[in-house]
Design a protein around this motif. Structure first.
Motif, short mmCIF file in Angstrom:
data_model
loop_
_atom_site.label_atom_id
_atom_site.label_comp_id
_atom_site.label_asym_id
_atom_site.label_seq_id
_atom_site.Cartn_x
_atom_site.Cartn_y
_atom_site.Cartn_z
N UNK A 35 72.64 -100.47 -3.26
CA UNK A 35 71.64 -100.13 -2.25
C UNK A 35 70.73 -101.33 -2.02
N UNK A 36 70.48 -101.57 -0.78
CA UNK A 36 69.63 -102.69 -0.43
C UNK A 36 68.24 -102.14 -0.10
N UNK A 37 67.34 -102.12 -1.07
CA UNK A 37 66.02 -101.55 -0.87
C UNK A 37 65.91 -100.19 -1.51
N UNK A 38 64.74 -99.57 -1.42
CA UNK A 38 64.54 -98.25 -2.05
C UNK A 38 65.47 -97.20 -1.42
N UNK A 39 65.93 -96.28 -2.27
CA UNK A 39 66.78 -95.19 -1.75
C UNK A 39 65.86 -94.06 -1.27
N UNK A 40 65.93 -93.75 0.00
CA UNK A 40 64.96 -92.80 0.54
C UNK A 40 65.40 -91.34 0.38
N UNK A 41 64.86 -90.66 -0.61
CA UNK A 41 65.04 -89.21 -0.71
C UNK A 41 63.75 -88.58 -0.19
N UNK A 42 63.49 -88.79 1.08
CA UNK A 42 62.16 -88.51 1.62
C UNK A 42 61.95 -87.05 2.02
N UNK A 43 62.93 -86.18 1.76
CA UNK A 43 62.69 -84.74 1.98
C UNK A 43 62.00 -84.11 0.77
N UNK A 44 61.87 -84.90 -0.32
CA UNK A 44 61.32 -84.34 -1.56
C UNK A 44 60.15 -85.16 -2.06
N UNK A 45 59.15 -84.46 -2.61
CA UNK A 45 57.96 -85.20 -3.04
C UNK A 45 58.20 -85.89 -4.39
N UNK A 46 57.26 -86.74 -4.72
CA UNK A 46 57.42 -87.57 -5.90
C UNK A 46 57.52 -86.73 -7.18
N UNK A 47 56.63 -85.73 -7.26
CA UNK A 47 56.61 -84.90 -8.48
C UNK A 47 57.96 -84.23 -8.69
N UNK A 48 58.53 -83.72 -7.60
CA UNK A 48 59.82 -83.03 -7.72
C UNK A 48 60.92 -84.00 -8.13
N UNK A 49 60.97 -85.14 -7.44
CA UNK A 49 62.02 -86.12 -7.76
C UNK A 49 61.89 -86.63 -9.19
N UNK A 50 60.63 -86.85 -9.61
CA UNK A 50 60.44 -87.33 -10.99
C UNK A 50 60.93 -86.28 -11.98
N UNK A 51 60.65 -85.01 -11.66
CA UNK A 51 61.09 -83.92 -12.55
C UNK A 51 62.61 -83.89 -12.63
N UNK A 52 63.24 -84.01 -11.46
CA UNK A 52 64.70 -83.96 -11.42
C UNK A 52 65.29 -85.11 -12.23
#
Lengths: 318, 203
Positions: B44-61
């Motif tokens: 991946x070139x740059x950050x991978x955008x999982x922008x449907x989910x907030x930071x807290x949720x993604x960090x938990x996952x």
């Protein structure tokens, strides 16, 4: 998590996974919550019941749903069965709606067996009216006669086999009418104690239409049965009946049973097949007596005379 | 730093709905079938955008994924009774909202183990309950709510279809996947998943 969980806010693939983790009993319970819940259950988890039985007891009733599971093993397939009991309690549905909903979610369109075991609630007859195909009906001792009479009126036309421990008929004519029902199998237990309510003649059996009629502890003597055979020889009108079996209380005296029949004894293995494919496809016997009517119709009489089984069987060959 | 994942040392940058970024190891990310489909072989070139989910949720996952990096490959559902103390704490410390967000994110990222455990946990809420008891545990939407949800889904499906058609046109013009920019690659994969989901729903 004490607040109710908003189940339907989950994505569909997750919902499918939730339903796959649920036991069949829980999927059925979920389907009973509402029509929408039922629709959803059917989309998310396909249940296939092998059969459903209804048991009616005093003021309560339940369905027993049978599932067959297949387990693929490395070298063979293992089949095993499980049953789920679904109570009709606080479900907010009438009995007929409840039965219909369970049939719908389990993809099982008919009831295999109905057991009437006691005094039911008022709406049970309505529920029975909605049933359109039953394999076996069992009417157990202790059912109120008025209910049994209604149940038989409703269910006889849609039932293949009836086993009953109670005869709800007040007179011979009603009983004769019932015997003319086109059943595959009718078995009546405790006949001797039930039938004295009205006059009974073995001639009534001549007009019986079940393919197999079984009277356990029949009300008639061996002489009466001999008279029945004599009448059959004289008779030229055939009913549907192919096999009549009666348990008697006295020892079967061969001379009394076969008197005047010109019966010819045989000693050979024979198999009697019913004309219709039914649950009990054939009977075998290795000795007995053949009789023949003037019109060429043949029948075989066999009997067992070893206590406690004293039984006479009459097979009519087609 | 992002690069093709070949060892567990590689870190990827994940972008949340707030626009924040954080690191996740390649080994943890590889538990996501969605990630594997998109980036495993090409990077991946740059950050991978999982922008449907907030930071807290993604960090938990991804906390879960990091923890289960060394567990053997997922081979089907495991009963809650077999879960470790860490797993139980992980689930127990979530409130209901977080739990639902985690399921949604895990479902999108297609992390089989986490999705399955979450779903089994929900199924357990209904275990052995009759209809009266079930009603106390779950809420079912009213007819109006269902209608509104259906309208939203129809709109989403129509939009997804439009985007999918556009992406298909773009894909025809593009010779290799490697040439697609990350944002477009995410969108294309998402469209593919949407189409898969729609075809599944129609069955």
């Amino acid at each position: 998590m004490t607040t109710p969980f908003p189940l339907l806010r989950l994505p569909r693939l997750a919902l499918i996974s939730v339903f796959m983790h649920m036991e069949p009993n829980e999927v059925i319970m979920f389907a009973l919550l509402s029509k929408r819940a039922n629709k959803l259950s059917k989309c998310l988890r396909k249940l296939s019941a092998s059969s459903i039985d209804l048991v009616v007891e005093n003021d309560s009733h339940h369905l027993t749903v049978l599932f067959m599971h297949r387990e693929e093993l490395p070298f063979n397939t293992n089949n095993f069965w499980s049953t789920e009991t679904i109570l009709h309690k606080n479900v907010g549905l009438s009995v007929s709606e409840w039965i219909e909903r369970v049939q719908d979610v389990t993809n099982c369109k008919s009831l295999k067996r109905v057991d009437l075991r006691g005094s039911p609630r008022l709406d049970m007859c309505d529920a029975l009216s909605s049933l359109n195909n039953i394999s076996e009906l069992y009417i157990h001792p202790g059912c109120p006669e008025s209910f049994v009479e209604k149940a038989l009126r409703i269910l006889s036309p849609v039932t293949n086999e009836i086993n009953m421990w109670s005869i709800p008929f007040e007179n011979r004519e009603e009983f004769r009418t019932f015997l003319k029902t086109n059943l595959d199998y009718l078995s009546i237990y405790y006949c001797a104690s039930e039938i004295p309510k009205f006059e009974f003649s073995m001639d009534d059996v001549l007009i019986a239409n079940p393919l197999k009629l079984q009277l356990i502890e029949g009300p008639s003597s061996v002489e009466d049965i001999n008279q029945f055979f004599l009448n059959w020889l004289q008779n030229t009108i055939d009913s549907r009946m192919e096999h009549f079996s009666m348990n008697v209380r006295e020892n079967v005296n061969e001379d009394n049973l076969l008197n005047g029949l010109n019966a010819v004894s045989f000693l050979e293995e024979r198999t009697f097949h019913y004309s219709k494919e039914i649950d009990f496809p054939f009977e075998t016997f290795s000795s007995g007596y053949d009789i023949e009517r003037v019109d060429g119709k043949k029948a075989t009489i066999t009997f067992v005379n070893s206590y406690p089984i004293r039984r006479i069987d009459f097979y009519i060959w087609s | 730093m992002t690069s093709p994942a070949s060892s567990s040392e590689v870190k990827y940058l994940i972008e949340s709905s707030e626009g924040n970024t954080f690191d996740v190891s390649g080994a943890a990310l590889r538990q996501s079938n969605t990630f594997n489909a998109m980036f495993l072989n090409i990077g991946a070139d740059g950050p991978i955008p999982f922008t449907d989910y907030n930071e807290a949720t993604l960090k938990k996952v991804f906390e879960y994924c990091e923890h289960s990096v060394n567990e053997e490959n997922y081979s089907g559902p495991k009963h809650q009774d077999d879960l470790s103390k860490w797993d139980l704490n992980f689930f127990n410390e979530m409130d209901q909202k977080m739990f639902i967000d985690v399921i949604n994110a895990s479902n999108f990222l297609d992390i089989e183990r986490l999705t399955s455990y979450c779903c089994e946990r929900i199924a357990r809420m209904l275990r052995g309950k009759n209809t009266q008891e079930m009603i106390k545990v779950i809420t079912l939407p009213t007819a109006e709510e269902l209608e509104a949800k259906q309208k939203v889904e129809e709109k989403k499906a129509a939009a997804a279809k439009k985007v999918a058609e556009k992406a298909a046109e773009t894909a025809e013009k593009t010779e290799t996947l490697e040439e697609l920019p990350v944002q477009q690659l995410v969108q294309t994969t998402r469209n593919k998943l949407t189409r898969k989901y729609l075809s599944f729903s129609n069955e």
